[in-house]
Design an enzyme around this catalytic site. Sequence first.
Site, PDB file in Angstrom:
ATOM      1  NE  ARG A  48     -40.692  63.927 101.116  1.00 35.41           N
ATOM      2  CZ  ARG A  48     -39.768  64.610 100.437  1.00 35.41           C
ATOM      3  NH1 ARG A  48     -38.878  65.331 101.101  1.00 35.41           N
ATOM      4  NH2 ARG A  48     -39.731  64.571  99.137  1.00 35.41           N
TER       5      ARG A  48
ATOM      6  NE  ARG B 155      -7.135  61.003  82.735  1.00 33.83           N
ATOM      7  CZ  ARG B 155      -6.810  60.513  83.943  1.00 33.83           C
ATOM      8  NH1 ARG B 155      -6.860  61.299  85.010  1.00 33.83           N
ATOM      9  NH2 ARG B 155      -6.469  59.258  84.081  1.00 33.83           N
TER      10      ARG B 155
ATOM     11  CE  LYS C 121     -22.626  93.400  51.374  1.00 39.83           C
ATOM     12  NZ  LYS C 121     -21.954  93.821  52.637  1.00 39.83           N
TER      13      LYS C 121
ATOM     14  NE  ARG D  14     -42.709  68.570  93.249  1.00 37.62           N
ATOM     15  CZ  ARG D  14     -43.370  67.763  92.422  1.00 37.62           C
ATOM     16  NH1 ARG D  14     -44.306  66.956  92.905  1.00 37.62           N
ATOM     17  NH2 ARG D  14     -43.129  67.770  91.129  1.00 37.62           N
TER      18      ARG D  14
ATOM     19  NE  ARG E  79     -32.439  94.298  53.817  1.00 40.59           N
ATOM     20  CZ  ARG E  79     -33.658  93.932  54.172  1.00 40.59           C
ATOM     21  NH1 ARG E  79     -34.478  93.399  53.275  1.00 40.59           N
ATOM     22  NH2 ARG E  79     -34.077  94.083  55.414  1.00 40.59           N
TER      23      ARG E  79
ATOM     24  CE  LYS F 256     -23.814  70.773  46.147  1.00 43.05           C
ATOM     25  NZ  LYS F 256     -25.119  71.118  45.555  1.00 43.05           N
TER      26      LYS F 256
ATOM     27  CG  HIS G 277     -20.356  60.524  95.379  1.00 41.67           C
ATOM     28  ND1 HIS G 277     -19.642  60.020  94.319  1.00 41.67           N
ATOM     29  CD2 HIS G 277     -19.727  60.096  96.509  1.00 41.67           C
ATOM     30  CE1 HIS G 277     -18.632  59.291  94.787  1.00 41.67           C
ATOM     31  NE2 HIS G 277     -18.669  59.322  96.103  1.00 41.67           N
TER      32      HIS G 277
ATOM     33  CB  THR H 195     -18.307  93.516  49.080  1.00 38.20           C
ATOM     34  OG1 THR H 195     -18.403  92.859  50.365  1.00 38.20           O
ATOM     35  CG2 THR H 195     -18.417  92.483  47.984  1.00 38.20           C
TER      36      THR H 195
ATOM     37  N   GLY I 192     -17.188  97.437  53.380  1.00 37.51           N
ATOM     38  CA  GLY I 192     -16.259  97.773  54.443  1.00 37.51           C
ATOM     39  C   GLY I 192     -15.004  96.932  54.438  1.00 37.51           C
ATOM     40  CB  THR I 193     -14.326  93.339  53.779  1.00 34.07           C
ATOM     41  OG1 THR I 193     -15.255  92.924  54.775  1.00 34.07           O
ATOM     42  CG2 THR I 193     -13.112  92.438  53.821  1.00 34.07           C
TER      43      THR I 193
END
Length: 520
Positions: A444, A216, A67, A516, A65, A139, A277, A35, A37-38
Amino acid sequence: MDPNIERALISVSDKTGLDTLARRLAARGVELYSTGGTRKFLESLGLTVYDVAAYTGFPEMMDGRIKTLHPKIHGGILARRDNPEDLAAMREHGIRGFELLVVNLYPFAATVAKPGVTDAECIENIDIGGPSLIRAAAKNHAFITVVTEPGQYSAVADAVDSTGATTYELRRQFAAVAFANTAKYDGMIAGWFARSSGEAFPQQLSLSFERRDTLRYGENPHQQAALYAEPTAASDTLVNAQKLNGKELSYNNLLDLDSALAIVRALPGPAVSVIKHNNPCGAAEAERLADAARRALDGDPVSAFGSVLGINRPVDVATAEELSVPGQFIEAIVAPSFEPAALELLTTKPKWKANVRLIAVGKLSPAAPCWDFRRVVGGLLVQSADNLADDTNGWKVVTSRAPDDAQLRELRFGWELVRHVKSNAIVVSRDRALAGVGAGQMSRVDSVKIALEKAGERAAGAILASDAFFPFADSIPLAAQAGVKAIIQPGGSKSDNDVIAACNELGLTMIFTGCRHFKH
């Protein structure tokens, strides 16, 4: 039995590699239907192409919209070739069967990312026919091959050249990819609608990530792991980085490299961070990158052995010399780039040579707003990432002694570092170099003791940063006794007045930031 591919329906936005695929299919006698442009693109290659509108007898309309939304198209895709009733319906209604569907979707993500794009432009780039075709073919993959990515073209063309048909295993594999792609596409659209409506957290959260690498193992050898990238990942991130040297990256390497990069990304001057760590054990900012590297590694030389480094400037020869001194072992280094001579030095001079992972991420940009995701059993915690610079206009000097310019610069450096340390987090820094860290302690005051012990003599004249308020004044005498001259913390404790009084009594400067930075 695998059906021979005799007829293909092709409709793509991204035409990468399509010329080669189409020519190979046509050379094997496959009829090509298309369709818009392709179709024009395929015809420009000199290929015979059947127009979908001519076949269905129904013209393209509504600005394209409408096609492929037609029973003659979807009937040719959904018909089960081993079902007599389906075959009879095809004969009765003149429906031709398609054995191959090649479709990719309108560039919705690229469209919404354009500056100044309108809602109307975004909506017009919501593909309707494409996802419908893809889902139908996926599907019915028992009989139809659905191709949604240019990377799949060669496998299909090779199969047609070899036997005239694809295998069931390949069709099922491509069907899984197809459904993943339509799910990702719908997720991007749903996310755009949520963002454009001002909804911070949509009722339904759709996440789509593409696997970049199988690792791994995970944190431990008995755990499986992989690296996935989000579709909108910036170029200067680990998922888009280029590995220039070294062994494959491990799960733990990637976690540490990400933390190392986050620290130096936030520092304005030439800077180096040292991660062990997933906590910084060294970090420094200096006028010369080589000086920053040396001072960062000197922050905790014992912990720095086998560490991961983050660097925010291209690695030059002088810096490479500092990194490759005898007796030093580095697991991985992430930087914007490596000068050729520096790369040569790092991969030939030290004992680690070929083992060190050298990762180039390109020029670093400031951190952008994003979401953080944390897994909990049965669900997901989502929050805005704590990666943006604080507004220092809200900082308040709460002691009688105010910081001078040098102290204020040091306090800003320490405050930036402390947000990258696991709570309860305490950072001691001097001359824009990390001197001591207390991380992940339940108390703390224990974090303060550890940070001061790590800093040792370097605590004299240093600053101390705390990610959250001091619940009691007991840490202040410890800091003063070690030689700390200024403290920065959020404030907000019931004991703030006691903490301020202790600082004033001991001649310390203190700033409340009002923000904080817990990192659990």
